[in-house]
Write an enzyme that holds these catalytic residues in place. Structure first.
Site, PDB file in Angstrom:
ATOM      1  N   ASP A   1       5.728  12.831   7.022  1.00  0.00           N
ATOM      2  CA  ASP A   1       5.947  13.795   6.025  1.00  0.00           C
ATOM      3  C   ASP A   1       4.144  15.082   5.943  1.00  0.00           C
ATOM      4  O   ASP A   1       4.699  15.735   4.762  1.00  0.00           O
ATOM      5  CB  ASP A   1       5.913  13.426   4.992  1.00  0.00           C
TER       6      ASP A   1
ATOM      7  N   GLN B   1      -0.840   3.463  -9.981  1.00  0.00           N
ATOM      8  CA  GLN B   1      -1.369   2.219 -10.779  1.00  0.00           C
ATOM      9  C   GLN B   1      -0.878   2.828 -12.213  1.00  0.00           C
ATOM     10  O   GLN B   1      -0.151   3.593 -12.761  1.00  0.00           O
ATOM     11  CB  GLN B   1      -2.767   2.784 -10.554  1.00  0.00           C
TER      12      GLN B   1
ATOM     13  N   PRO C   1     -11.757   0.558  -1.889  1.00  0.00           N
ATOM     14  CA  PRO C   1     -12.306  -1.326  -1.935  1.00  0.00           C
ATOM     15  C   PRO C   1     -12.533  -1.598  -0.578  1.00  0.00           C
ATOM     16  O   PRO C   1     -13.826  -1.910  -0.769  1.00  0.00           O
ATOM     17  CB  PRO C   1     -11.067  -1.685  -2.635  1.00  0.00           C
ATOM     18  N   ARG C   2     -11.995  -0.818   0.232  1.00  0.00           N
ATOM     19  CA  ARG C   2     -12.187  -1.592   1.706  1.00  0.00           C
ATOM     20  C   ARG C   2     -13.128  -0.603   2.638  1.00  0.00           C
ATOM     21  O   ARG C   2     -13.160   1.488   1.937  1.00  0.00           O
ATOM     22  CB  ARG C   2     -10.955  -1.394   2.018  1.00  0.00           C
TER      23      ARG C   2
ATOM     24  N   GLY D   1       0.227  -0.350   0.891  1.00  0.00           N
ATOM     25  CA  GLY D   1       0.009   0.431   1.779  1.00  0.00           C
ATOM     26  C   GLY D   1      -1.182   0.346   2.921  1.00  0.00           C
ATOM     27  O   GLY D   1      -1.358  -0.861   3.197  1.00  0.00           O
TER      28      GLY D   1
HETATM   29  N1  LIG Z   1       6.938  -0.613  -2.530  1.00  0.00           N
HETATM   30  C1  LIG Z   1       6.546   0.224  -1.596  1.00  0.00           C
HETATM   31  N2  LIG Z   1       7.499   1.590  -2.096  1.00  0.00           N
HETATM   32  C2  LIG Z   1       6.749   2.814  -1.694  1.00  0.00           C
HETATM   33  C3  LIG Z   1       5.941   2.525  -0.950  1.00  0.00           C
HETATM   34  C4  LIG Z   1       4.921   1.465  -0.722  1.00  0.00           C
HETATM   35  O1  LIG Z   1       4.113   1.346  -0.262  1.00  0.00           O
HETATM   36  N3  LIG Z   1       4.688   0.875  -1.537  1.00  0.00           N
HETATM   37  N4  LIG Z   1       5.586   3.443  -0.813  1.00  0.00           N
HETATM   38  C5  LIG Z   1       5.701   5.479  -1.630  1.00  0.00           C
HETATM   39  C6  LIG Z   1       5.337   6.009  -0.483  1.00  0.00           C
HETATM   40  S1  LIG Z   1       4.063   6.803  -0.330  1.00  0.00           S
HETATM   41  C7  LIG Z   1       6.836   7.038   0.111  1.00  0.00           C
HETATM   42  S2  LIG Z   1       6.387   8.119   1.201  1.00  0.00           S
HETATM   43  C8  LIG Z   1       7.931   6.043   0.140  1.00  0.00           C
HETATM   44  C9  LIG Z   1       8.676   6.974   1.674  1.00  0.00           C
HETATM   45  O2  LIG Z   1       9.895   6.812   1.684  1.00  0.00           O
HETATM   46  P1  LIG Z   1      11.198   7.848   2.297  1.00  0.00           P
HETATM   47  O3  LIG Z   1       9.808   8.609   2.970  1.00  0.00           O
HETATM   48  O4  LIG Z   1      12.465   7.606   1.952  1.00  0.00           O
HETATM   49  O5  LIG Z   1      11.307   6.425   3.387  1.00  0.00           O
HETATM   50  P2  LIG Z   1      11.563   4.829   3.836  1.00  0.00           P
HETATM   51  O6  LIG Z   1      12.112   4.039   2.406  1.00  0.00           O
HETATM   52  O7  LIG Z   1      11.042   4.696   5.304  1.00  0.00           O
HETATM   53  O8  LIG Z   1      13.486   5.632   4.948  1.00  0.00           O
HETATM   54  C10 LIG Z   1      13.095   6.411   5.511  1.00  0.00           C
HETATM   55  C11 LIG Z   1      14.719   6.521   6.173  1.00  0.00           C
HETATM   56  O9  LIG Z   1      15.327   7.634   6.665  1.00  0.00           O
HETATM   57  C12 LIG Z   1      15.447   7.317   7.990  1.00  0.00           C
HETATM   58  N5  LIG Z   1      15.742   9.106   8.410  1.00  0.00           N
HETATM   59  C13 LIG Z   1      14.047   9.393   9.184  1.00  0.00           C
HETATM   60  N6  LIG Z   1      14.679  10.604   9.802  1.00  0.00           N
HETATM   61  C14 LIG Z   1      15.611  11.263   9.280  1.00  0.00           C
HETATM   62  C15 LIG Z   1      16.703  12.111   9.157  1.00  0.00           C
HETATM   63  O10 LIG Z   1      16.396  13.488   9.984  1.00  0.00           O
HETATM   64  N7  LIG Z   1      17.769  11.694   8.646  1.00  0.00           N
HETATM   65  C16 LIG Z   1      18.546  11.548   8.145  1.00  0.00           C
HETATM   66  N8  LIG Z   1      19.522  11.520   7.597  1.00  0.00           N
HETATM   67  N9  LIG Z   1      17.621   9.716   7.764  1.00  0.00           N
HETATM   68  C17 LIG Z   1      16.867   9.881   8.344  1.00  0.00           C
HETATM   69  C18 LIG Z   1      14.885   6.163   8.346  1.00  0.00           C
HETATM   70  O11 LIG Z   1      15.670   5.818   9.046  1.00  0.00           O
HETATM   71  C19 LIG Z   1      14.238   6.060   7.144  1.00  0.00           C
HETATM   72  O12 LIG Z   1      15.578   4.547   7.101  1.00  0.00           O
HETATM   73  O13 LIG Z   1       7.945   5.381   0.028  1.00  0.00           O
HETATM   74  C20 LIG Z   1       6.913   4.912  -1.153  1.00  0.00           C
HETATM   75  N10 LIG Z   1       7.683   3.575  -1.766  1.00  0.00           N
HETATM   76  N1  LIG Z   2       0.730   6.194  10.579  1.00  0.00           N
HETATM   77  C1  LIG Z   2       1.467   6.488   9.499  1.00  0.00           C
HETATM   78  N2  LIG Z   2       1.067   7.460   8.777  1.00  0.00           N
HETATM   79  C2  LIG Z   2       1.412   7.943   7.305  1.00  0.00           C
HETATM   80  C3  LIG Z   2       2.142   7.749   6.291  1.00  0.00           C
HETATM   81  C4  LIG Z   2       2.366   6.402   7.940  1.00  0.00           C
HETATM   82  O1  LIG Z   2       3.771   5.496   7.051  1.00  0.00           O
HETATM   83  N3  LIG Z   2       2.531   6.047   8.788  1.00  0.00           N
HETATM   84  N4  LIG Z   2       2.694   7.515   5.492  1.00  0.00           N
HETATM   85  C5  LIG Z   2       2.062   9.274   4.934  1.00  0.00           C
HETATM   86  C6  LIG Z   2       2.278   8.452   3.057  1.00  0.00           C
HETATM   87  S1  LIG Z   2       3.960   9.083   3.026  1.00  0.00           S
HETATM   88  C7  LIG Z   2       1.269   8.561   2.544  1.00  0.00           C
HETATM   89  S2  LIG Z   2       2.031   8.600   1.089  1.00  0.00           S
HETATM   90  C8  LIG Z   2      -0.445   8.349   3.176  1.00  0.00           C
HETATM   91  C9  LIG Z   2      -0.781   7.227   3.070  1.00  0.00           C
HETATM   92  O2  LIG Z   2      -2.207   6.967   2.926  1.00  0.00           O
HETATM   93  P1  LIG Z   2      -3.420   7.413   2.931  1.00  0.00           P
HETATM   94  O3  LIG Z   2      -3.321   8.194   1.550  1.00  0.00           O
HETATM   95  O4  LIG Z   2      -4.240   7.174   3.585  1.00  0.00           O
HETATM   96  O5  LIG Z   2      -3.072   5.395   1.496  1.00  0.00           O
HETATM   97  P2  LIG Z   2      -2.739   4.258   2.348  1.00  0.00           P
HETATM   98  O6  LIG Z   2      -2.878   4.285   3.762  1.00  0.00           O
HETATM   99  O7  LIG Z   2      -1.700   3.216   1.704  1.00  0.00           O
HETATM  100  O8  LIG Z   2      -4.361   3.496   1.897  1.00  0.00           O
HETATM  101  C10 LIG Z   2      -5.335   4.561   2.057  1.00  0.00           C
HETATM  102  C11 LIG Z   2      -6.865   3.457   1.765  1.00  0.00           C
HETATM  103  O9  LIG Z   2      -6.551   3.207  -0.026  1.00  0.00           O
HETATM  104  C12 LIG Z   2      -7.489   2.551   0.037  1.00  0.00           C
HETATM  105  N5  LIG Z   2      -6.565   1.472  -1.598  1.00  0.00           N
HETATM  106  C13 LIG Z   2      -6.647   0.560  -1.347  1.00  0.00           C
HETATM  107  N6  LIG Z   2      -6.141   0.460  -3.070  1.00  0.00           N
HETATM  108  C14 LIG Z   2      -7.211   1.229  -3.521  1.00  0.00           C
HETATM  109  C15 LIG Z   2      -7.211   1.349  -4.691  1.00  0.00           C
HETATM  110  O10 LIG Z   2      -6.715   0.840  -6.160  1.00  0.00           O
HETATM  111  N7  LIG Z   2      -8.100   2.555  -5.224  1.00  0.00           N
HETATM  112  C16 LIG Z   2      -8.679   3.565  -3.960  1.00  0.00           C
HETATM  113  N8  LIG Z   2     -10.001   4.264  -4.809  1.00  0.00           N
HETATM  114  N9  LIG Z   2      -8.827   3.023  -2.808  1.00  0.00           N
HETATM  115  C17 LIG Z   2      -7.748   2.354  -2.929  1.00  0.00           C
HETATM  116  C18 LIG Z   2      -6.689   1.634   1.082  1.00  0.00           C
HETATM  117  O11 LIG Z   2      -8.610   0.158   1.308  1.00  0.00           O
HETATM  118  C19 LIG Z   2      -6.832   2.338   2.161  1.00  0.00           C
HETATM  119  O12 LIG Z   2      -8.251   2.228   2.687  1.00  0.00           O
HETATM  120  O13 LIG Z   2       0.096   8.339   4.713  1.00  0.00           O
HETATM  121  C20 LIG Z   2       0.892   9.074   5.469  1.00  0.00           C
HETATM  122  N10 LIG Z   2       0.240   9.194   6.496  1.00  0.00           N
HETATM  123 MO   LIG Z   3       3.606   8.631   0.437  1.00  0.00          MO
END
Ligand SMILES: Nc1nc2c(c(=O)[nH]1)N[C@H]1C(S)=C(S)[C@@H](COP(=O)(O)OP(=O)(O)OC[C@H]3O[C@@H](n4cnc5c(=O)[nH]c(N)nc54)[C@H](O)[C@@H]3O)O[C@H]1N2
Ligand SMILES: Nc1nc2c(c(=O)[nH]1)N[C@H]1C(S)=C(S)[C@@H](COP(=O)(O)OP(=O)(O)OC[C@H]3O[C@@H](n4cnc5c(=O)[nH]c(N)nc54)[C@H](O)[C@@H]3O)O[C@H]1N2
Ligand SMILES: [Mo]
Ligand code: SF4
Length: 720
Positions: A12, A295, A196-197, A594
């Site tokens: 994203d 949180q 924390p890490r 995460g």
């Molecule tokens: N339990 C738990 N829940 C979380 C999180 C977590 O750490 N733990 N993380 C949260 C975070 S940070 C985020 S950003 C959200 C992410 O939430 P989303 O961004 O919705 O990610 P996904 O749930 O992986 O769903 C993405 C889906 O989109 C499909 N897809 C990819 N590209 C396309 C496209 O171009 N078109 C269409 N139609 N489909 C496509 C993929 O196959 C995949 O199944 O989830 C949140 N929810």
């Molecule tokens: N390759 C890859 N890159 C991505 C994504 C992916 O799915 N894959 N997702 C994208 C998305 S949607 C998001 S939201 C970001 C997420 O990516 P980041 O924003 O980097 O978040 P995380 O990787 O979930 O965790 C980052 C750090 O938070 C620390 N952490 C855990 N718990 C806590 C806490 O309570 N407090 C604090 N201060 N730190 C804590 C963990 O030790 C870890 O080092 O990454 C983006 N980039």
């Molecule tokens: Mo995210």
């Protein structure tokens, strides 16, 4: 060979990349060169085309043939699918009202909505829209609006200090942000990391504070205590532009450093040193972080970030936190969404409005008039996060019919089952639906429970316009490189197809995405194709310190340290600290979900061989001492369990983790495993969402989003 400038949306952050096409196929994806923009790319972008060409990709509309979740499908045409979906939705709406439709999506992954989903829902009278952005940036945007009327964006190139609350961008995780932070450090900016890490960014920081998971809000109070006591704040700004400074200060006074040290587990002197470094290296930035989105003190933590930005004089100044507002000449998605078409009675029915209203229509209501005054539009839906239903309440309504039945569910580019907390309840909710539609690339565990799976196009196959999620005035076009595979289509077509069948055709005069995009840039006097050719990057000129002219877009026109909006909703108008959720002796450790794995985005990408090879299995991280205590070994399998549920993880003993804390990766299922209800392709074995609870103990009060950082857990050995 032909080259196109395309926005990668395999995650994203939307890097602008070059897609080279030969004989109607992608020859390669590479970093864009030369500038105007810094070139960014990661392994997911490079390997995306093999995912789009994968034999598992859904290429034709599918209709369920057997029982729900049985895994039997029949191919149908788009028209057959849309006719039947419209007819069945009509019947659900006739019986239960338009509020009985819920939609889950993720603006991130679909790109081509152009506001069409909300537009259709608003015309229908349907308020129940949820998204991954409820746990990621969308909710932060809504809370930021309550404090100072917009969600600001960090000015990395000019900043003097960057503070990362957990947020940990890497070469293969949000590459552009990683590069921006490194460039800022080369320019002399300080880096403070709270994690924390011992994370990758912690290793590169000037100060690293290893706080206990889930204690970020308490840490912010500690910083504010130092900054206010030592007079390190912008007194003039505080006097002229904040509301409630004295009451806020009294609340901060409840947090002497010894108390903060006891809660966060950090050395008080180091806490003070970090606060001083931030407050004296101005302007600084506290970039958005998902950590405080997830949180049970989320609303307070986000508000405290806002207060730090404001009191250090970092708002809307070069090198600080910029408030972009809308682009003056490009039609925004907020406008296209047509929120004014949804009546007050239907808005009031939005799920969560009475229990956890912060990001619902009710929560945002008092900000409408100020937004119109300052930004020219009543409904700035920044990061799509400002008018959402509450996910937990939505799944409850789907599963139990309380407070009213939700019986039709559409999911577009969101693996809903695995993307929130309490997967058990979401599963129950999906099984209890009269109609489930998934617009997807794959038959994900969620799509496996659908009535229809419709094939979505991919980012190489469409034109689109990114507006930075309505967060920035920066607009970047994406050129279509290829025709969509099979019968794949943009999600815009899905929504327009339904709208026409519901008699809303006059509100959808743009027959195709291309026509819609032409409409959005028409004021610039060119077609979208011309725009995309000429402007890799287009931005309005927002200027700085605009509040001096307009005031802030809050009811008082000031930065509301005491929130009139939250007070009106019946909450503590000041930020506060709520102790961590209690753990019994049976749960001696804590986990966070995460820490993304480099090769995958969220729940996706496990089917791409070149990526999967780098991380074949879900790995939990744990220290040697905790592993020994639990009787598990590096490389073995373990069961992680919480009050909510359990799942299996490969054990990885790591010295970057602190004792007492376990990392659980997000979003694991195994696309190669058999489909269908039962195992759901390994989702029931490995998905973190079944560990995360959503009862009141584990929810942030104001927003009702789940606590994912510091969940009490236990770990024990498991068979392979
Ligand atoms: N339990 C738990 N829940 C979380 C999180 C977590 O750490 N733990 N993380 C949260 C975070 S940070 C985020 S950003 C959200 C992410 O939430 P989303 O961004 O919705 O990610 P996904 O749930 O992986 O769903 C993405 C889906 O989109 C499909 N897809 C990819 N590209 C396309 C496209 O171009 N078109 C269409 N139609 N489909 C496509 C993929 O196959 C995949 O199944 O989830 C949140 N929810
Ligand atoms: N390759 C890859 N890159 C991505 C994504 C992916 O799915 N894959 N997702 C994208 C998305 S949607 C998001 S939201 C970001 C997420 O990516 P980041 O924003 O980097 O978040 P995380 O990787 O979930 O965790 C980052 C750090 O938070 C620390 N952490 C855990 N718990 C806590 C806490 O309570 N407090 C604090 N201060 N730190 C804590 C963990 O030790 C870890 O080092 O990454 C983006 N980039
Ligand atoms: Mo995210
Ligand atoms: S960081 Fe990687 S996956 Fe994300 S947009 Fe850039 S190239 Fe694509």
């Amino acid at each position: 060979m032909e080259s196109k400038r395309v926005l990668c949306s395999s995650c994203d952050i939307y890097c602008q990349v070059q897609v080279d096409v030969e004989d109607g196929r992608v020859f390669r994806v590479k970093a864009l060169d030369p500038r105007p923009l810094r070139s960014n790319i990661c392994m997911k972008g490079v390997h995306a085309p093999s995912g789009f060409a994968h034999p598992d990709r859904v290429l034709h509309p599918l209709k369920r043939a057997g029982a729900r979740g049985e895994g039997r499908w029949r191919r149908v045409t788009w028209d057959e699918a849309l006719d039947e979906i419209a007819e069945r939705l009509r019947s659900v709406v006739d019986r239960h009202g338009p509020e009985s439709l819920a939609v889950a999506t993720s603006q991130w992954n679909t790109q081509t909505e152009n506001g069409a989903g909300r537009r259709f829902m608003n015309l229908l009278g349907a308020p129940n829209w949820i998204s991954g952005v409820a746990l990621c940036a969308g909710n932060t945007a809504a809370v930021n609006r309550m404090v100072y009327g917009w969600f600001p964006y960090p000015d990395y190139p000019r900043t003097r200090c960057i503070v990362l609350f957990g947020h940990n961008p890497r070469k293969h995780s949000w590459t552009p942000v990683y590069n921006a932070i490194r460039a800022a450090q080369r320019n002399g900016a300080k880096l403070i990391v709270l994690d924390p890490r011992r994370s990758e960014n912690a290793e590169l920081a000037d100060i690293w504070l290893p706080l206990r998971a889930g204690t970020d809000a308490a840490m912010c109070f500690g910083w504010l205590k130092v900054i206010l006591d030592e007079g390190l704040y912008d007194r003039d700004f505080a006097a002229r532009w904040t509301a409630g400074f004295d009451a806020f200060r009294r609340r901060v006074d409840e947090f002497p450093l010894e108390r903060v040290a006891a809660i966060t587990g950090c050395d008080p002197e180091r806490i003070a040193a970090a606060a001083r470094l931030y407050a004296t290296s101005t302007p600084g930035v506290i970039p958005w972080t998902p950590i405080t989105d997830q949180q049970r003190n989320s609303t307070s933590a986000i508000r405290l970030h806002c207060a730090l930005r404001a009191l250090t004089g970092s708002l809307d100044v070069p090198g600080g936190e910029l408030m972009h507002g809308f682009h003056p000449d490009i039609v925004s998605e907020s406008e296209l969404e047509l929120h004014e078409a949804l009546g007050a009675e239907q808005k009031a029915k939005q799920l969560g409005a009475d229990t956890h209203p912060a990001f619902t229509y009710r929560g945002m209501e008092k900000l409408g008039e100020p937004a119109r005054r300052v930004w020219g539009h009543e409904y700035p839906n920044i990061v799509s996060g400002c008018y959402m239903a509450n996910p937990t309440e939505t799944f409850r309504a789907m599963a139990t019919g309380e407070p009213y039945p939700v019986k039709a569910f559409f999911t577009l580019g969101n693996n809903t089952l695995m993307g929130f907390a309490n997967m058990q309840r979401i599963h129950e909710g999906l099984l209890n639906q009269d109609l489930v539609v998934a617009v997807e690339h794959l038959r994900t565990p969620t799509a496996q429970l659908a009535d229809f799976v419709l094939p979505g196009d991919a980012w190489t196959e469409r034109a689109c316009l990114s507006d930075g999620f309505g967060w920035t005035a920066i607009h970047r076009p994406s050129q279509q490189a290829l025709a969509p595979a099979g019968e794949c289509r943009p999600v815009y077509d899905f929504w327009r197809g339904l709208a026409v069948r519901f008699g809303f055709g006059e509100h959808f005069p743009w027959e195709t995405v291309e026509e819609m995009l032409d409409h959005r840039v028409a004021k610039l006097g060119m077609t979208f194709a011309e725009f995309a050719e000429r402007h890799p990057y287009h931005m309005g000129e927002p200027g700085f310190r605009k509040y001096e002219r307009t005031g802030f877009a809050t009811p008082s026109g000031k930065v509301e340290l005491v929130s009139s909006v939250l007070e009106g909703l019946g909450f503590d108008p000041l930020p506060y600290w709520r102790e961590e959720p209690a753990a019994g002796p049976e749960y001696p450790l804590r986990l966070f979900t995460g820490l993304r794995d480099d090769p995958f985005f969220q729940t996706g990408h496990r089917h791409i061989e070149a990526l999967r090879r780098r991380c074949p299995e879900p790995r939990m991280f744990i220290t040697a001492a905790d592993a020994a205590g639990a009787g598990i070994e590096d490389g073995g399998w373990a069961e992680v369990s919480t009050r909510q549920g359990g799942c299996l993880m490969r054990v990885s003993v790591r010295d970057d983790m602190p004792d007492g804390l376990v990392r659980v990766p997000h979003g694991w299922w195994l696309p190669e495993r058999p489909e269908g209800d039962g195992g759901l392709s390994g989702a029931w074995d490995h998905a973190d969402a079944q560990l995360c609870a959503d009862d009141p103990d584990f929810l942030d009060a104001e927003q009702g989003i789940p606590h994912l950082k510091g969940i009490p857990c236990a770990v024990r050995p498991a068979a392979a």
